[in-house]
Design a protein around this motif. Sequence first.
Motif, PDB file in Angstrom:
ATOM      1  N   THR A  24       0.830  -1.231  -0.112  1.00 10.53           N
ATOM      2  CA  THR A  24      -0.058  -0.097  -0.038  1.00 10.53           C
ATOM      3  C   THR A  24       0.895   1.179   0.096  1.00 10.53           C
ATOM      4  OG1 THR A  24      -1.626  -1.220   1.137  1.00 10.53           O
ATOM      5  CG2 THR A  24      -1.760   1.192   1.329  1.00 10.53           C
ATOM      6  N   ILE A  25       1.836   1.384   0.792  1.00 14.93           N
ATOM      7  CA  ILE A  25       2.745   2.618   0.862  1.00 14.93           C
ATOM      8  C   ILE A  25       3.479   2.466  -0.166  1.00 14.93           C
ATOM      9  CG2 ILE A  25       4.630   3.426   2.143  1.00 14.93           C
ATOM     10  CD1 ILE A  25       3.563   2.116   4.709  1.00 14.93           C
ATOM     11  N   ALA A  26       3.957   1.503  -0.848  1.00 20.16           N
ATOM     12  CA  ALA A  26       4.756   1.664  -2.241  1.00 20.16           C
ATOM     13  C   ALA A  26       3.909   2.182  -3.398  1.00 20.16           C
ATOM     14  CB  ALA A  26       5.385   0.251  -2.714  1.00 20.16           C
ATOM     15  N   SER A  27       2.710   1.634  -3.503  1.00 21.01           N
ATOM     16  CA  SER A  27       1.646   2.254  -4.585  1.00 21.01           C
ATOM     17  C   SER A  27       1.474   3.472  -4.319  1.00 21.01           C
ATOM     18  CB  SER A  27       0.544   1.301  -4.675  1.00 21.01           C
ATOM     19  OG  SER A  27      -0.243   1.396  -3.633  1.00 21.01           O
ATOM     20  N   VAL A  28       1.239   4.004  -3.221  1.00 23.14           N
ATOM     21  CA  VAL A  28       0.884   5.309  -2.969  1.00 23.14           C
ATOM     22  C   VAL A  28       1.902   6.176  -3.130  1.00 23.14           C
ATOM     23  CG1 VAL A  28       0.128   7.274  -1.152  1.00 23.14           C
ATOM     24  CG2 VAL A  28      -1.101   4.988  -1.232  1.00 23.14           C
ATOM     25  N   ILE A  29       3.208   5.919  -2.637  1.00 23.80           N
ATOM     26  CA  ILE A  29       4.374   6.759  -2.922  1.00 23.80           C
ATOM     27  C   ILE A  29       4.448   6.811  -4.509  1.00 23.80           C
ATOM     28  CG2 ILE A  29       6.849   6.992  -2.599  1.00 23.80           C
ATOM     29  CD1 ILE A  29       6.518   5.763   0.031  1.00 23.80           C
ATOM     30  N   SER A  30       4.781   5.546  -5.223  1.00 23.88           N
ATOM     31  CA  SER A  30       4.904   5.594  -6.694  1.00 23.88           C
ATOM     32  C   SER A  30       3.856   6.543  -7.498  1.00 23.88           C
ATOM     33  CB  SER A  30       4.976   4.103  -7.139  1.00 23.88           C
ATOM     34  OG  SER A  30       3.758   3.500  -7.123  1.00 23.88           O
ATOM     35  N   GLY A  31       2.656   6.271  -6.896  1.00 21.98           N
ATOM     36  CA  GLY A  31       1.712   6.978  -7.726  1.00 21.98           C
ATOM     37  C   GLY A  31       1.833   8.598  -7.622  1.00 21.98           C
ATOM     38  N   ALA A  32       2.376   9.075  -6.222  1.00 21.86           N
ATOM     39  CA  ALA A  32       2.809  10.328  -5.892  1.00 21.86           C
ATOM     40  C   ALA A  32       3.683  10.838  -6.734  1.00 21.86           C
ATOM     41  CB  ALA A  32       2.714  10.590  -4.332  1.00 21.86           C
ATOM     42  N   VAL A  33       4.883  10.081  -6.899  1.00 21.10           N
ATOM     43  CA  VAL A  33       5.731  10.368  -7.693  1.00 21.10           C
ATOM     44  C   VAL A  33       5.363  10.715  -9.210  1.00 21.10           C
ATOM     45  CG1 VAL A  33       8.248   9.540  -8.562  1.00 21.10           C
ATOM     46  CG2 VAL A  33       7.577   9.486  -6.329  1.00 21.10           C
ATOM     47  N   MET A  34       4.434   9.749  -9.669  1.00 21.29           N
ATOM     48  CA  MET A  34       4.215   9.861 -11.070  1.00 21.29           C
ATOM     49  C   MET A  34       3.291  11.212 -11.335  1.00 21.29           C
ATOM     50  SD  MET A  34       2.508   6.140 -12.109  1.00 21.29           S
ATOM     51  CE  MET A  34       3.592   4.760 -11.969  1.00 21.29           C
ATOM     52  N   LEU A  35       2.573  11.432 -10.408  1.00 21.04           N
ATOM     53  CA  LEU A  35       1.779  12.903 -10.410  1.00 21.04           C
ATOM     54  C   LEU A  35       2.754  13.929 -10.242  1.00 21.04           C
ATOM     55  CD1 LEU A  35      -1.141  12.018  -7.967  1.00 21.04           C
ATOM     56  CD2 LEU A  35      -1.137  12.707 -10.334  1.00 21.04           C
ATOM     57  N   VAL A  36       3.627  13.803  -9.379  1.00 26.73           N
ATOM     58  CA  VAL A  36       4.422  14.953  -9.407  1.00 26.73           C
ATOM     59  C   VAL A  36       5.532  15.292 -10.556  1.00 26.73           C
ATOM     60  CG1 VAL A  36       6.762  16.032  -8.059  1.00 26.73           C
ATOM     61  CG2 VAL A  36       4.721  15.011  -6.790  1.00 26.73           C
ATOM     62  N   THR A  37       5.794  14.130 -11.237  1.00 26.52           N
ATOM     63  CA  THR A  37       6.455  14.123 -12.557  1.00 26.52           C
ATOM     64  C   THR A  37       5.719  14.431 -13.713  1.00 26.52           C
ATOM     65  OG1 THR A  37       7.934  12.229 -11.719  1.00 26.52           O
ATOM     66  CG2 THR A  37       7.883  12.657 -14.004  1.00 26.52           C
ATOM     67  N   ALA A  38       4.311  14.212 -13.731  1.00 31.89           N
ATOM     68  CA  ALA A  38       3.499  14.781 -14.742  1.00 31.89           C
ATOM     69  C   ALA A  38       3.360  16.276 -14.710  1.00 31.89           C
ATOM     70  CB  ALA A  38       2.275  13.966 -14.834  1.00 31.89           C
ATOM     71  N   ILE A  39       3.169  16.569 -13.265  1.00 30.23           N
ATOM     72  CA  ILE A  39       2.657  18.161 -13.256  1.00 30.23           C
ATOM     73  C   ILE A  39       4.105  19.035 -13.410  1.00 30.23           C
ATOM     74  CG2 ILE A  39       1.948  19.596 -11.341  1.00 30.23           C
ATOM     75  CD1 ILE A  39       0.481  17.655 -10.370  1.00 30.23           C
ATOM     76  N   ALA A  40       5.294  18.410 -12.856  1.00 26.40           N
ATOM     77  CA  ALA A  40       6.520  19.293 -12.716  1.00 26.40           C
ATOM     78  C   ALA A  40       7.315  19.120 -14.358  1.00 26.40           C
ATOM     79  CB  ALA A  40       7.551  18.876 -11.790  1.00 26.40           C
ATOM     80  N   GLY A  41       6.927  18.132 -15.189  1.00 29.29           N
ATOM     81  CA  GLY A  41       7.676  18.296 -16.410  1.00 29.29           C
ATOM     82  C   GLY A  41       7.456  19.337 -17.208  1.00 29.29           C
ATOM     83  N   PRO A  42       8.227  19.204 -18.127  1.00 24.27           N
ATOM     84  CA  PRO A  42       8.356  20.483 -18.753  1.00 24.27           C
ATOM     85  C   PRO A  42       6.873  20.562 -19.959  1.00 24.27           C
ATOM     86  CG  PRO A  42       9.768  18.995 -19.973  1.00 24.27           C
ATOM     87  CD  PRO A  42       9.422  18.397 -18.627  1.00 24.27           C
ATOM     88  N   ARG A  43       6.096  19.503 -20.239  1.00 22.62           N
ATOM     89  CA  ARG A  43       5.020  19.408 -20.974  1.00 22.62           C
ATOM     90  C   ARG A  43       4.209  18.756 -19.957  1.00 22.62           C
ATOM     91  NH1 ARG A  43       5.863  16.722 -26.429  1.00 22.62           N
ATOM     92  NH2 ARG A  43       7.201  15.496 -25.231  1.00 22.62           N
ATOM     93  N   GLY A  44       2.959  19.112 -20.236  1.00 22.10           N
ATOM     94  CA  GLY A  44       1.852  18.222 -19.282  1.00 22.10           C
ATOM     95  C   GLY A  44       1.780  16.914 -19.693  1.00 22.10           C
ATOM     96  N   GLN A  45       1.795  16.045 -18.926  1.00 21.55           N
ATOM     97  CA  GLN A  45       1.753  14.577 -19.250  1.00 21.55           C
ATOM     98  C   GLN A  45       0.419  13.903 -18.618  1.00 21.55           C
ATOM     99  OE1 GLN A  45       5.312  12.876 -18.022  1.00 21.55           O
ATOM    100  NE2 GLN A  45       6.362  13.555 -19.754  1.00 21.55           N
ATOM    101  N   PRO A  46      -0.947  14.105 -19.263  1.00 16.39           N
ATOM    102  CA  PRO A  46      -1.986  13.911 -18.581  1.00 16.39           C
ATOM    103  C   PRO A  46      -1.908  12.121 -18.473  1.00 16.39           C
ATOM    104  CG  PRO A  46      -2.274  14.336 -20.975  1.00 16.39           C
ATOM    105  CD  PRO A  46      -0.906  14.865 -20.576  1.00 16.39           C
ATOM    106  N   GLY A  47      -1.214  11.510 -19.466  1.00 11.23           N
ATOM    107  CA  GLY A  47      -1.077  10.047 -19.228  1.00 11.23           C
ATOM    108  C   GLY A  47      -0.780   9.361 -17.906  1.00 11.23           C
ATOM    109  N   LEU A  48       0.498  10.134 -17.827  1.00 11.68           N
ATOM    110  CA  LEU A  48       1.193   9.737 -16.721  1.00 11.68           C
ATOM    111  C   LEU A  48       0.433  10.058 -15.267  1.00 11.68           C
ATOM    112  CD1 LEU A  48       3.843   8.607 -15.508  1.00 11.68           C
ATOM    113  CD2 LEU A  48       5.075  10.864 -15.594  1.00 11.68           C
ATOM    114  N   ALA A  49      -0.178  11.450 -15.266  1.00 10.22           N
ATOM    115  CA  ALA A  49      -0.830  11.909 -14.208  1.00 10.22           C
ATOM    116  C   ALA A  49      -2.142  10.832 -14.056  1.00 10.22           C
ATOM    117  CB  ALA A  49      -1.562  13.210 -14.485  1.00 10.22           C
ATOM    118  N   LEU A  50      -2.714  10.424 -15.030  1.00  5.38           N
ATOM    119  CA  LEU A  50      -3.626   9.354 -14.901  1.00  5.38           C
ATOM    120  C   LEU A  50      -3.277   8.104 -14.345  1.00  5.38           C
ATOM    121  CD1 LEU A  50      -6.565   8.671 -15.401  1.00  5.38           C
ATOM    122  CD2 LEU A  50      -6.119   7.804 -17.714  1.00  5.38           C
ATOM    123  N   ALA A  51      -2.102   7.576 -14.700  1.00  2.17           N
ATOM    124  CA  ALA A  51      -1.593   6.728 -14.216  1.00  2.17           C
ATOM    125  C   ALA A  51      -0.976   6.627 -12.682  1.00  2.17           C
ATOM    126  CB  ALA A  51      -0.294   6.018 -14.809  1.00  2.17           C
TER     127      ALA A  51
END
Length: 92
Positions: A24-51
């Motif tokens: 549970t902790i690993a999935s929440v952390i990895s999901g949060a990292v994906m969200l931050v990466t999608a938001i902070a990336g140079p271009r918005g990555q909606p697929g990564l944010a959804l993942a």
Amino acid sequence: MEEFLRFKRFITPLFIHVLFWIGTIASVISGAVMLVTAIAGPRGQPGLALAGVLYIVLGPIVARLYCELLMVVFSIHDAVRDIRNHLLNQRP
């Protein structure tokens, strides 16, 4: 202590609970990292944010299902052991 040494009592169900929380902790952390990466990336990555959102929501559910399936094996073992003990106690 004797039950532990003769494998009459299992300690694996305790480890399954720990495995659930780690998953549970690993999935929440990895999901949060994906969200931050999608938001902070140079271009918005909606697929990564959804993942990332799916990891956060579905990850703990999948971990729970997996752990419950493992626990079913131990429940079946306990039921069979109780049936055996009951039948042995009914012998004439």
